[in-house]
Motif scaffolding. Structure first.
Motif, PDB file in Angstrom:
ATOM      1  N   GLY A  62       0.818  -1.306  -0.106  1.00  0.00           N
ATOM      2  CA  GLY A  62      -0.253  -0.108  -0.076  1.00  0.00           C
ATOM      3  C   GLY A  62       0.837   1.199   0.161  1.00  0.00           C
ATOM      4  N   THR A  63       2.271   1.145  -0.199  1.00  0.00           N
ATOM      5  CA  THR A  63       3.034   2.490  -0.084  1.00  0.00           C
ATOM      6  C   THR A  63       3.465   2.747  -1.435  1.00  0.00           C
ATOM      7  N   ASP A  64       3.009   2.251  -2.585  1.00  0.00           N
ATOM      8  CA  ASP A  64       3.549   2.360  -4.058  1.00  0.00           C
ATOM      9  C   ASP A  64       3.567   4.023  -4.403  1.00  0.00           C
ATOM     10  N   VAL A  65       2.681   4.597  -3.659  1.00  0.00           N
ATOM     11  CA  VAL A  65       2.567   6.183  -4.237  1.00  0.00           C
ATOM     12  C   VAL A  65       3.872   6.666  -3.493  1.00  0.00           C
ATOM     13  N   TYR A  66       4.209   6.341  -2.529  1.00  0.00           N
ATOM     14  CA  TYR A  66       5.416   6.964  -1.701  1.00  0.00           C
ATOM     15  C   TYR A  66       6.627   6.713  -2.271  1.00  0.00           C
ATOM     16  N   LEU A  67       6.679   5.278  -2.695  1.00  0.00           N
ATOM     17  CA  LEU A  67       7.964   4.919  -3.190  1.00  0.00           C
ATOM     18  C   LEU A  67       8.130   5.482  -4.567  1.00  0.00           C
ATOM     19  N   LEU A  68       7.174   5.625  -5.444  1.00  0.00           N
ATOM     20  CA  LEU A  68       7.305   6.070  -6.889  1.00  0.00           C
ATOM     21  C   LEU A  68       7.626   7.531  -6.867  1.00  0.00           C
TER      22      LEU A  68
END
Length: 749
Positions: A219-225
């Motif tokens: 659920g943290t894809d937006v932060y990593l991208l």
């Protein structure tokens, strides 16, 4: 009986060409092999296609006659004339009392059966249906909407020729998504000059082949991208000259990215900053990057924003319209096309006011549109080749919604979980008993279309979907012999005269909606090999020539009306599939709106600028469940025979080794997994592929079939018994199936 018959796999969007050898009984698939003559797959196939006899002949619960629900709740067989007349009368009654828009259409085909669904618009028009949806609306509409805003045209990725393949929430080793996926992945992995970058909480088969696996917290894809995009700006890795020439809104986006707290976001995702930096720099220095996202992020938190930021990553480095990057494809149908209205300005569903993207109502609001006293609620459903009770969120609520409707009609091959809730079930031919095709035609620079011919005849009592739709339209009284006669007379003079007459049909807005059945009843009977169902492709071929004249000409079909006829005839004759268009990469710019990329989607850029601190699940819900993982022996649910699986026959719950040790769990131990929606018992599989705190259940399980003794048998867990209808993306309503808060409890022995 000893002849190898060309057809295609129907278990994923690639539809690889296969050949089938029938057994002595004329029905069993004695052998299956890849079709070397198929222009895209060229003999490639994965292990799943080799099990397709379990779809065709292992089916338990096949429907072979129309069924009507009796007052006592049981089904009885009826003849086709009775079924068509009663369904027509009841649909018209609903329309008379509540308006045709109160009849909701769902489906239109699965991974391989689009041809029958292409006739559904005529039935919708005949009964005044307005609203529809399909599985695309719980998977891809966020990506469609973002693409429409940024490009004005759908885009795909040329993974085969990319220097760097970038996979976000995607495991193409199992889910494919491009031709010869496993072969291409291995080629990239072996080449020291190429690289693979994978963002995935699970160490998938693709991640094992990758140079960089960013195993982030679920659920943290937006932060990593966002961190990756910000690293590009911070380290001056962007292609400033390319952006100046091809993009709009560069300064606005760069200003937001300069403010991203890179180190904090990497910590939020729980991925080492040095690893993220190295992966970003490898991506930025590549001559070509092909990026693919999939359900791992499209059914997860911030899904639409993730689709946006993922595109920023490869746009900042200029990866469009050259080999190994993103391209704008041709096609026989407008899959993925949307106008890209700003949020709140486009068409919306009648009760929930949910945005309708690419003509599709979000799947997760369907029950809201039914279980209400709102005067505009849906009163009936027409469901074709789909199983929403099993495949959509919150199965219990979907069952309740269907039971509350005045009428439910299902067209399907088997007695599915959805069919069991219907008032009428109309039996269809399988995908190997009729002419069939898919409109998932995304190949580039040579695009492929494959009209599959029947491998074996359908049993008595079943019909292909075009015939079902034609009978319904005619029973509704909107088409008669008087409508067919002028077209047949024109056809007697030749196809050119027929084309001129058909243009008159298309000029009438009401009659044009009935065009599929008009073609089926006039042109259809004249086609060789009983290929009447392919009549619709005549119009599709002409439309392809109209939209992509240069591409069709480059593929060798000439120009003008003659090109449409040549293309159509090639489709009819091409049992192994044919090349329909050929392009160069630069043509992509001609298909984008204004020949530019728009980097700013204001609503989504604002979210990116103000991302809150991420909160992990804790307390009552210490785990995150991914409900529906693609594994070696899972596929879509049209394969209902559980015997096809050679491994993991029960559908285990995967859990990290650390969590298993902490909880004292051994392989095969039974646990109870509970979510906010429900709970179920399932055996566990501890594995080093999973992060602590992360669980996964496979897709394709939980189907109920009748065993040899007549007793229903359910194998594994149906994931959507555990998911919630209102846990969904705020922009397009796609579900968060990959982020389901959960807890585990031991089951006493």
């Amino acid at each position: 009986m000893n002849e190898w018959k060309p057809t295609a796999c129907i278990l994923c969007e690639c539809n690889c060409g296969i050949q089938v050898l029938l057994g002595p009984d004329g029905r069993s698939f004695e052998k299956i092999r890849g079709d070397k003559l198929h222009p895209a797959s060229a003999g490639y196939t994965c292990n799943k296609a080799l099990q397709l006899d379990h779809y065709q002949n292992g089916r338990v619960g096949r429907v072979t006659a129309p069924l009507r629900r009796r007052a006592d709740g049981e089904f009885e067989e009826i003849d086709w004339d009775t079924a068509i007349s009663e369904i027509t009368a009841r649909l018209q009654e609903v329309g008379l009392r509540h308006g045709g828009e109160s009849i909701f259409y769902y489906g239109g085909g699965g991974q391989g059966n689009h041809l029958g669904g292409a006739y559904a618009p005529a039935t919708m028009a005949a009964f005044g249906m307005r609203y529809r949806s399909s599985a695309l609306a719980q998977e891809k509409t966020g990506d469609f909407w973002v693409g429409a805003r940024m490009f004005g045209y759908p885009m795909r990725a040329d993974v085969e020729h990319a220097e760097v393949a970038f996979f976000v929430g995607k495991n193409p080793y199992q889910s494919h998504g491009f031709p010869r996926a496993r072969t291409v992945l291995k080629e990239i992995a072996r080449d020291p000059n190429r690289s693979m970058i994978v963002l995935d909480p699970v160490r998938t088969e693709t991640a094992e082949l990758a140079d960089f696996h960013l195993q982030l917290r679920p659920g943290t894809d937006v932060y990593l991208l966002s961190a990756m995009a910000a690293i590009m700006v911070r380290d001056n890795l962007i292609d400033a000259d390319w952006l100046a020439e091809h993009a709009e809104g560069v300064d606005e986006v760069l200003a937001v990215l300069r403010a991203v707290p890179i180190e904090k976001y990497c910590a939020t995702a729980d991925v080492d900053l040095d690893l993220v930096t190295a992966a970003t720099r490898r991506l930025a220095r590549a001559q070509s990057v092909a990026a693919l996202e999939d359900l791992g992020v499209q059914m997860n938190r911030y899904s639409t924003v993730v689709s946006y930021v993922e595109k920023l990553v490869w746009l900042l480095t200029g990866n469009v319209a050259k080999p190994g990057t993103q391209y704008a494809f041709t096609g026989m149908a407008a899959i993925g096309h949307d106008r890209g209205h700003p949020a709140g300005e486009g068409p919306a569903s009648p009760v929930a006011g949910a945005p309708i993207i690419s003509g599709l109502v979000p799947c997760n609001v369907i029950t809201e549109e039914i279980l209400t006293d709102h005067p505009a609620r849906y009163r009936a459903m027409f469901i074709e080749s789909s199983n929403p009770v099993h495949s959509l969120a919150d199965s219990a609520r979907m069952r309740a919604a269907l039971r509350s409707l005045e009428l439910v009609v299902v067209i399907d091959v088997a007695m599915t979980e959805t069919a069991r809730e219907a008032d009428y079930v109309l039996p269809a031919a399988t995908q190997f008993e009729k002419y069939e095709a898919t409109f998932f035609n995304f190949d580039f620079p040579r695009n492929i279309f494959h009209l599959r011919h029947p491998v074996l005849p359908a049993p008595d009592g079943v019909l292909a979907e075009p015939e079902i739709h034609a009978r319904l339209v005619e029973a509704a009284g909107v088409l008669t012999e008087d409508d067919y006669a002028p077209l047949r007379a024109a056809l007697a003079q030749g196809r050119e005269a027929f084309a001129m007459a058909f243009l008159g049909v298309l000029a009438d807005p009401q009659r044009s909606k009935l065009a599929p059945v008009l073609l089926y009843r006039t042109l259809g009977p004249t086609l060789p090999g009983d290929a009447a169902a392919a009549a619709l492709l005549w119009a599709a071929a002409y439309n392809c020539v109209r939209k992509f004249p240069d591409s069709v000409e480059r593929a060798g079909y000439g120009t003008g009306l003659a090109a449409g006829e040549r293309l159509f005839e090639a489709i009819l004759a091409g049992e192994h599939g044919i090349v329909i268009t050929e392009d160069d990469y630069e043509v992509t710019w001609n298909r984008l709106r204004g020949k530019k990329v728009r980097l700013v989607v204001p609503e989504l850029l604002a979210v990116l600028a103000g991302l809150p601190d991420a909160e992990g699940e804790s307390g009552e819900w210490p785990f995150v469940l991914s409900a529906g993982e693609r594994r070696a022996f899972t596929a879509n649910t049209i394969v209902r025979d559980p015997r096809w699986r050679k491994r993991d026959g029960g559908g285990t719950l995967r859990i990290s080794l650390a969590d298993a040790e902490r909880l004292g769990l051994a392989p095969g131990d039974l646990v109870r997994v509970t979510t906010r929606r429900g709970s179920t018992e399932v055996p566990v599989e501890p594995t080093d592929r999973m992060r602590p705190g992360h669980l996964s259940l496979p897709n394709g399980f939980g189907l109920s079939v009748t065993g040899p003794d007549g007793v229903p048998v359910t194998t594994g867990v149906a994931p959507n018994e555990l998911t919630e209808f209102d846990s969904r993306d705020e922009w397009v309503g796609t579900p968060w199936h990959k982020y389901v808060p959960a807890r585990l409890d031991m089951v006493p022995v």
